[in-house]
Design an enzyme around this catalytic site. Structure first.
Site, PDB file in Angstrom:
ATOM      1  N   HIS A 108       6.819   2.116  19.298  1.00 21.69           N
ATOM      2  CA  HIS A 108       5.542   1.903  18.726  1.00 21.69           C
ATOM      3  C   HIS A 108       5.965   3.378  18.774  1.00 21.69           C
ATOM      4  CE1 HIS A 108       1.149   1.032  17.009  1.00 21.69           C
ATOM      5  NE2 HIS A 108       1.925   1.611  16.068  1.00 21.69           N
TER       6      HIS A 108
ATOM      7  N   THR B 187       6.567  -2.286  10.963  1.00 19.03           N
ATOM      8  CA  THR B 187       6.329  -1.571  12.413  1.00 19.03           C
ATOM      9  C   THR B 187       4.831  -1.863  11.802  1.00 19.03           C
ATOM     10  OG1 THR B 187       6.812  -0.998   9.135  1.00 19.03           O
ATOM     11  CG2 THR B 187       8.377   0.055  11.296  1.00 19.03           C
ATOM     12  N   SER B 188       4.077  -2.395  11.551  1.00 18.06           N
ATOM     13  CA  SER B 188       2.668  -2.736  11.584  1.00 18.06           C
ATOM     14  C   SER B 188       2.031  -2.970  12.576  1.00 18.06           C
ATOM     15  CB  SER B 188       2.710  -3.655   9.885  1.00 18.06           C
ATOM     16  OG  SER B 188       2.481  -5.469  10.555  1.00 18.06           O
ATOM     17  N   ARG B 189       1.569  -4.126  12.675  1.00 19.02           N
ATOM     18  CA  ARG B 189       0.682  -4.535  14.268  1.00 19.02           C
ATOM     19  C   ARG B 189       2.016  -5.751  14.718  1.00 19.02           C
ATOM     20  NH1 ARG B 189      -0.417   0.151  14.343  1.00 19.02           N
ATOM     21  NH2 ARG B 189      -2.454   0.888  14.193  1.00 19.02           N
TER      22      ARG B 189
ATOM     23  N   ILE C  23       2.580   2.654   2.398  1.00 21.46           N
ATOM     24  CA  ILE C  23       3.870   2.745   3.086  1.00 21.46           C
ATOM     25  C   ILE C  23       4.685   1.610   1.986  1.00 21.46           C
ATOM     26  CG2 ILE C  23       4.745   2.534   5.262  1.00 21.46           C
ATOM     27  CD1 ILE C  23       2.259   2.573   6.675  1.00 21.46           C
TER      28      ILE C  23
ATOM     29  N   GLY D  71       0.759  -1.007  -0.120  1.00 23.19           N
ATOM     30  CA  GLY D  71      -0.145   0.287  -0.135  1.00 23.19           C
ATOM     31  C   GLY D  71       1.002   1.336  -0.503  1.00 23.19           C
TER      32      GLY D  71
ATOM     33  N   GLU E 285       0.956  -5.310  23.246  1.00 24.89           N
ATOM     34  CA  GLU E 285       1.718  -3.832  23.557  1.00 24.89           C
ATOM     35  C   GLU E 285       0.829  -3.486  24.429  1.00 24.89           C
ATOM     36  OE1 GLU E 285       2.571  -2.652  19.325  1.00 24.89           O
ATOM     37  OE2 GLU E 285       1.541  -0.516  20.672  1.00 24.89           O
TER      38      GLU E 285
END
Ligand code: GLV
Ligand code: GLV
Length: 323
Positions: free
Chosen positions: A284, A235-237, A156, A154, A266
């Site tokens: 994050h 760096t997503s989830r 990013i 996408g 998290e």
């Protein structure tokens, strides 16, 4: 006057934009809001501006009897039960676009930091262990000329491809929806099946949303497919990676290193990860530049204002409620 609840203080100009128009209550406490507090505060409000750490589930949505917009201060919206909001006709909005390059910068920073052992070298230097230049000290992996696998192509993911071309990387990407070959050529990226990315890439970076289909997308089997010299960046989830399997793989040398900005549970971080030197652990901070956080605050406020004025918000994740 309409009422709006904001679950945390935000950078300017987010709150001033809302205060001009609405009766705004801003929660001033630090740390994520708990479920009870959220339930107590959504009862009478027209708009909710919330964070990715706030669980806006069906119960919270049902408690918001007048709720006419849920504006998330994030691009990811897995913290919100969008189906429940849609059922009640409530628009859910997010903040893509403004954080694309900032998040891509951080992903690249983690990639470089993990490959070249920057954080480990910093710890070493601070501990007074640096006694002089050493032919064998903290040898890492080159980035230039290597193969980068981007999973999720996408906004990013594409911004990562642009950065990679400056490092003369060979860029492969996988996305559930294949891009047009024209865009591929412009970005110097080639589509590849996900398995071949796991097998061939020297660096793998994840840019997918968290959904049932992407939970544990990278688990024990995928880690075993990767090169022993591979570096994984997330760096997503957090739940996109099986964190236990990753920790074991980093410990046992199944892969070389990782750079993480997100965690499965998290803010808890698997204690096994924290013991390892070959993983960089960020808090994050993907979108955390002063400029971008301010743009996100403006966009989240504008999305909320549009929805509460009966207009189409710039970014809405469930546009079907507008029909
Ligand atoms: C950050 O993780 C975001 O989704 O904006
Ligand atoms: C390293 O500092 C070098 O000069 O090679």
């Amino acid at each position: 006057m309409k009422r709006v609840y904001v679950t945390r203080r935000l950078p300017d100009p987010g709150l001033p934009l809302l205060i001009e128009k609405y009766n705004v209550v801003v929660r001033t406490a630090d740390g994520p809001i708990g479920k009870e507090e959220l339930l107590e505060n959504v009862g009478e409000v027209d708009g909710l501006l919330c964070l990715l750490t706030d669980t806006v589930d069906a119960e919270v949505i049902a408690a918001g009897k007048k709720l006419a917009c849920i504006s998330n201060y994030a691009v990811g919206f897995n913290n919100i039960d969008v189906a429940a909001a849609t059922k009640r006709g409530i628009p859910v909005t997010n903040t893509p676009g403004v954080l694309t390059d900032t998040t891509a910068d951080l992903a690249f920073a983690l990639l470089m930091c993990a490959a070249r052992r920057v954080a480990e070298s910093d710890r070493f230097t601070r501990a007074g262990k640096f006694i002089g230049w050493d032919p064998m000290l903290h040898l890492g992996y080159d980035i230039h000329g290597k193969t980068l696998g981007i999973i999720g192509f996408g906004k990013i993911g594409r911004a990562i491809a642009k950065r990679a071309s400056g490092f003369d990387m060979n860029v492969l990407y996988f996305d559930a929806f294949r891009d047009s070959t024209q865009d591929e050529a412009a970005l110097g990226a080639s589509f590849a099946p996900i398995e071949s990315i796991f097998k061939q890439a020297d660096f793998i970076t994840l840019h997918v949303p968290l959904m049932e289909e992407t939970r544990h997308l990278v688990g024990r089997d995928e880690l075993r497919m990767m090169k022993e010299t591979a570096v994984l960046v997330n760096t997503s989830r957090g739940p996109v990676v099986d964190e236990r399997a990753l920790a074991a793989s980093l410990r046992d040398g199944v892969i070389a290193a990782a750079g993480l900005d997100v965690y499965e549970d998290e803010p808890a971080v698997n204690p096994l990860l924290a013991e390892l030197d070959n993983v960089v652990l960020a808090a994050h901070i993907g979108s955390a530049s002063r400029h971008t956080r301010s743009l996100m605050a403006k966009l989240a406020a504008e999305n909320l204002i549009a929805a509460l004025s009966g207009k189409r918000p710039q970014y809405i994740v469930n546009p079907e409620v507008l029909k």
